[in-house]
Design a protein around this motif. Structure first.
Motif, short mmCIF file in Angstrom:
data_model
loop_
_atom_site.label_atom_id
_atom_site.label_comp_id
_atom_site.label_asym_id
_atom_site.label_seq_id
_atom_site.Cartn_x
_atom_site.Cartn_y
_atom_site.Cartn_z
N GLU A 104 0.83 -1.20 0.00
CA GLU A 104 0.00 0.00 0.00
C GLU A 104 0.87 1.25 0.00
OE1 GLU A 104 -2.16 -3.44 1.01
OE2 GLU A 104 -0.40 -2.63 2.03
N LYS A 105 1.90 1.28 0.85
CA LYS A 105 2.81 2.42 0.87
C LYS A 105 3.51 2.60 -0.47
CE LYS A 105 4.20 2.80 5.74
NZ LYS A 105 5.38 2.71 6.66
N ALA A 106 3.84 1.47 -1.10
CA ALA A 106 4.57 1.52 -2.37
C ALA A 106 3.75 2.13 -3.49
CB ALA A 106 5.04 0.12 -2.76
N GLN A 107 2.43 2.27 -3.30
CA GLN A 107 1.60 2.94 -4.29
C GLN A 107 1.82 4.45 -4.27
OE1 GLN A 107 -0.23 1.23 -6.61
NE2 GLN A 107 0.87 -0.47 -5.64
N GLY A 108 2.43 4.94 -3.19
CA GLY A 108 2.72 6.36 -3.06
C GLY A 108 4.13 6.68 -3.49
N SER A 109 4.84 7.43 -2.66
CA SER A 109 6.20 7.83 -2.99
C SER A 109 7.04 7.92 -1.73
CB SER A 109 6.20 9.18 -3.71
OG SER A 109 5.62 10.19 -2.89
N LEU A 110 8.37 7.90 -1.91
CA LEU A 110 9.31 8.05 -0.81
C LEU A 110 10.31 9.15 -1.16
CD1 LEU A 110 10.23 4.35 0.17
CD2 LEU A 110 8.76 5.94 1.43
N VAL A 111 10.63 9.95 -0.16
CA VAL A 111 11.65 10.98 -0.33
C VAL A 111 13.02 10.34 -0.18
CG1 VAL A 111 12.63 13.12 0.57
CG2 VAL A 111 10.14 12.81 0.48
N ALA A 112 13.91 10.60 -1.13
CA ALA A 112 15.26 10.06 -1.09
C ALA A 112 16.25 11.15 -0.75
CB ALA A 112 15.61 9.44 -2.44
N ASP A 113 17.30 10.78 0.01
CA ASP A 113 18.34 11.73 0.37
C ASP A 113 19.65 10.98 0.61
OD1 ASP A 113 18.17 10.57 2.96
OD2 ASP A 113 16.72 12.08 3.62
N THR A 114 20.61 11.59 1.22
CA THR A 114 21.91 10.96 1.48
C THR A 114 22.13 10.72 2.97
OG1 THR A 114 22.99 13.12 1.48
CG2 THR A 114 22.96 11.90 -0.60
N ASP A 115 21.04 10.60 3.72
CA ASP A 115 21.11 10.36 5.17
C ASP A 115 21.06 8.86 5.42
OD1 ASP A 115 21.08 10.57 7.91
OD2 ASP A 115 18.94 11.08 8.03
#
Length: 355
Positions: A104-115
């Motif tokens: 279900e979460k994978a239907q949305g989006s994730l913020v990517a960074d270098t942390d």
């Protein structure tokens, strides 16, 4: 505490290929295996059925370093029959799904960074690059020869769709890749089926009929050499059951899972990974352990239900020794770690100290 990763995400793929591995993987003293191998993998002796899956071990130096650190089942990064470019930099970024990356979460989006902090999950987007066989064949052969008793280097490969080619050409390219890999002397092979195809599904591993044709052709070409099929997460149990009933009669093993894909964005909501076709990318690490464990349990239950004998390799979110044990208890005959191993080169040794 996380160590310096042996694949440096702040550098390009080519820089890592030329100068890596980094951190404690570089120039370390080889780990000494105690006693004799007490386990087997496809009837071959192995100290611990634990390794690193196809992906971060991008050339022979990385594989040799993994062997030196006690990872007894390292997989040389997936190769092709011809050179294939890597996606543009960056290729590895941290993501923070706040717990499990459910479907279900994978239907949305994730913020990517270098942390890159614990609990660690990353997205990796390489595009399965490859050098020409005249580069990777001698390199892989040298890595295979470097393995000590109780260690097995696995060769991963896949076919490539050619412009203007048809299905028969695609299958023939898989077979050609398999033959090239076998020539290096590997004792176990893995075919990457977690890639797009021109069939009826987004990932090749979901297209049962196409997989049957490909795997049958490969097995006819490589004979008795064990063949592992790399799988993604199957959401539908009936689909997986039908798949295993048919493909499990030909394949020698299943490795699951690869990653779970989602939309990857930057802090401003834009595309984090530059280039066409990179709005979505696979996530691995802590966030997908649930899916890897579940697939292993389901594959183990189906193996018994269908009276089959394939080997199960569990992959996904193994960061600590206890998680290796979780996979074994779920039914995995062998276990592998990519993200965990990248940031903890002592992971195999830590597991060996507990078993």
């Amino acid at each position: 505490m996380l160590s310096t990763p042996f694949y440096d995400p702040t550098k390009s793929y080519q820089e890592n290929y030329d100068d890596g591995p980094y951190g404690n993987f570089h120039g370390s003293i080889a780990y000494r295996q105690p006693g004799k191998p007490k386990n087997t993998f496809f009837d071959l002796p192995v100290y611990l059925p634990f390794g690193i899956p196809a992906g971060p071990l991008i050339n022979g130096r990385f594989v040799k370093a993994a062997l030196d650190q006690g990872f007894d089942l390292p997989v040389y990064k997936t190769v092709r029959t011809a050179a294939y470019p890597c996606h543009p930099f960056p290729n590895v970024l941290a993501v923070h799904p706040n717990g499990e990356l459910t479907l279900e979460k994978a239907q949305g989006s994730l913020v990517a960074d270098t942390d890159y902090t614990e609990p660690l999950s990353i997205t990796n987007s390489f595009g399965v690059p490859s050098f020409n066989p005249d580069v990777w064949q001698p390199d892989l052969a040298e890595a295979v020869a470097y393995a000590r008793p109780g260690q097995i280097v696995i060769g991963s490969f896949q076919g490539t769709k050619k412009p203007g080619g048809n299905v028969d050409d695609y299958i023939a390219d898989f077979v050609a890749a398999a033959r090239l890999v076998k020539e290096t002397g590997v004792k176990v092979m893995e075919v990457n089926l977690s890639c797009p195809n021109e069939g009826t599904a987004d990932l090749l591993c979901f297209d049962t009929n196409r997989v049957l044709s490909i795997v049958d052709a490969i097995k006819n070409a490589i004979g008795d050499t064990p063949l592992i099929l790399k799988l993604a997460y199957f959401a539908n149990q009936d689909h997986l059951r039908s798949y295993v009933r048919q493909v499990g009669k030909i394949a020698d093993g299943f490795a699951a899972i690869n990653t779970i894909a989602t939309r990857i964005i930057d802090q401003s909501g834009g595309q984090a990974l530059p280039g066409e076709g990179r709005t979505r990318s696979g996530v691995c690490g802590t966030a997908i352990k649930w899916a890897g464990l579940e697939m292993v349990s389901r594959l183990a239950a189906l193996r018994a239900e269908c009276n089959l004998s394939y080997t199960i390799i569990g992959v996904g979110g193994v960061m600590k020794p206890a998680e290796y044990q979780e996979y074994r208890e779920a039914g995995a005959d062998a276990v592998m770690s990519a993200t965990g191993a990248m940031w903890n080169p002592a992971l195999a040794q830590e597991i060996k100290a507990t078993v």
